[in-house]
Design a protein around this motif. Sequence first.
Motif, PDB file in Angstrom:
ATOM      1  N   ASP A 180       0.863  -1.183   0.000  1.00  0.00           N
ATOM      2  CA  ASP A 180       0.000   0.000   0.000  1.00  0.00           C
ATOM      3  C   ASP A 180       0.899   1.232   0.000  1.00  0.00           C
ATOM      4  OD1 ASP A 180      -1.702   2.107   0.462  1.00  0.00           O
ATOM      5  OD2 ASP A 180      -2.857   1.107   2.023  1.00  0.00           O
ATOM      6  N   GLN A 181       1.096   1.805  -1.188  1.00  0.00           N
ATOM      7  CA  GLN A 181       2.041   2.914  -1.291  1.00  0.00           C
ATOM      8  C   GLN A 181       1.567   4.151  -0.533  1.00  0.00           C
ATOM      9  OE1 GLN A 181       3.336   5.354  -5.029  1.00  0.00           O
ATOM     10  NE2 GLN A 181       4.684   3.580  -4.922  1.00  0.00           N
ATOM     11  N   GLU A 182       0.262   4.401  -0.489  1.00  0.00           N
ATOM     12  CA  GLU A 182      -0.239   5.571   0.229  1.00  0.00           C
ATOM     13  C   GLU A 182       0.081   5.473   1.716  1.00  0.00           C
ATOM     14  OE1 GLU A 182      -1.408   8.358  -0.983  1.00  0.00           O
ATOM     15  OE2 GLU A 182      -0.998   7.514  -2.963  1.00  0.00           O
ATOM     16  N   SER A 183      -0.083   4.283   2.280  1.00  0.00           N
ATOM     17  CA  SER A 183       0.269   4.090   3.692  1.00  0.00           C
ATOM     18  C   SER A 183       1.770   4.281   3.905  1.00  0.00           C
ATOM     19  CB  SER A 183      -0.146   2.695   4.154  1.00  0.00           C
ATOM     20  OG  SER A 183      -1.545   2.550   4.116  1.00  0.00           O
ATOM     21  N   LEU A 184       2.562   3.789   2.969  1.00  0.00           N
ATOM     22  CA  LEU A 184       4.010   3.945   3.070  1.00  0.00           C
ATOM     23  C   LEU A 184       4.399   5.418   3.055  1.00  0.00           C
ATOM     24  CD1 LEU A 184       6.943   2.892   2.980  1.00  0.00           C
ATOM     25  CD2 LEU A 184       6.698   2.670   0.495  1.00  0.00           C
ATOM     26  N   LEU A 185       3.844   6.176   2.119  1.00  0.00           N
ATOM     27  CA  LEU A 185       4.177   7.598   2.027  1.00  0.00           C
ATOM     28  C   LEU A 185       3.750   8.346   3.267  1.00  0.00           C
ATOM     29  CD1 LEU A 185       3.202   8.202  -1.710  1.00  0.00           C
ATOM     30  CD2 LEU A 185       5.510   8.346  -0.753  1.00  0.00           C
ATOM     31  N   SER A 186       2.580   8.012   3.771  1.00  0.00           N
ATOM     32  CA  SER A 186       2.079   8.685   4.965  1.00  0.00           C
ATOM     33  C   SER A 186       2.982   8.425   6.163  1.00  0.00           C
ATOM     34  CB  SER A 186       0.653   8.220   5.262  1.00  0.00           C
ATOM     35  OG  SER A 186       0.191   8.774   6.474  1.00  0.00           O
ATOM     36  N   ARG A 187       3.394   7.190   6.336  1.00  0.00           N
ATOM     37  CA  ARG A 187       4.222   6.868   7.509  1.00  0.00           C
ATOM     38  C   ARG A 187       5.616   7.432   7.378  1.00  0.00           C
ATOM     39  NH1 ARG A 187       4.269   7.856  11.506  1.00  0.00           N
ATOM     40  NH2 ARG A 187       5.321   6.783  13.218  1.00  0.00           N
ATOM     41  N   LEU A 188       6.173   7.458   6.143  1.00  0.00           N
ATOM     42  CA  LEU A 188       7.489   8.068   5.950  1.00  0.00           C
ATOM     43  C   LEU A 188       7.444   9.537   6.336  1.00  0.00           C
ATOM     44  CD1 LEU A 188       8.592   6.497   2.526  1.00  0.00           C
ATOM     45  CD2 LEU A 188       9.610   6.054   4.769  1.00  0.00           C
TER      46      LEU A 188
END
Length: 321
Positions: A251-259
């Motif tokens: 889930d790239q959106e979750s990855l970007l948000s957490r980064l």
Amino acid sequence: MGETAVPAAPEASPAAGEGISAAHVRRTFGNVVAVDDMGLTAPAGQVTALVGPNGSGKTTLLLVLATLLVPDAGEIRVAGHDPVREPREVRSRIGWMPDAFGTYDTLTPREVLQFVAAAYRLPRDRHAARARELLALVHLEDLADRPVHVLSRGQKQRLGLARALVHDPGVLLLDEPAAGLDPRSRIELRGILRDLAADGRALLVSSHVLAELEEIADRAVFVDGGRTVDEHDLTELRPTQRRPWRLRSLDQESLLSRLDGLGVTVTGQPGPAGVDVMLAGDEEAADLVAALVRDGVRVVECAPAAGTLEAAYLEMTEGRR
């Protein structure tokens, strides 16, 4: 080029012995200093990568090692012999593959290899068989009797490698051997070069395709401005600066948000291949992955976006931009 073992020539030439060693080599062309103070070692049984920007002196050094240029200064040994005082001994022990194939365009690949076999004084009754063996090795059987001028750039490169192997040399000097090769031929070339090193030969390979070099090389010699900058075993090579690492999750959106929540800056535009971030090394990467997993991000990939050799090269040439 395939997975077949590299065939040995009859009455094979002497082994690589000491491989290659050079120190304080200098070569000028009038007022132009091509090689200023260059040195390296290329041991037998290993592939040594010669890495540097255009104009750094790589090809000039290879020409000196191949006895085709006389150095102005320096101490050189190729398979235990001095290229200046003992050029015949060196030439009998090296296979030279320049970056541009040169031969009579009206000859066929079979004729080229038979001519080279005669030049190296292989037994006459073995010329045809040796040419046949090497044409099979580099997958040129179908073009064996066509004029060389109809060959593509990549096919000429394959013929150039076969030509360098005719007399079973103990030392190989290869200048841009992968130039013009298609992806399959590049993979097969890697296998052939690794087999040659495993047989105890010394290989010195110059190339701008750093990802290819990293796949085959045991050592790297970095040159710039006609000088040797550094030498390293690849297992010991560790870039000192931060470099891009690529992260990919389900889930790239979750990855970007957490980064963003962790204060990690994304470089470039995220895409199907993943998200790039700047990290200092393995420990920082491991800590970041652990933090992402704890927060429920399903990470499926974390790896340097560029190879170790490429990262080290970019550090070396940082001031040339």
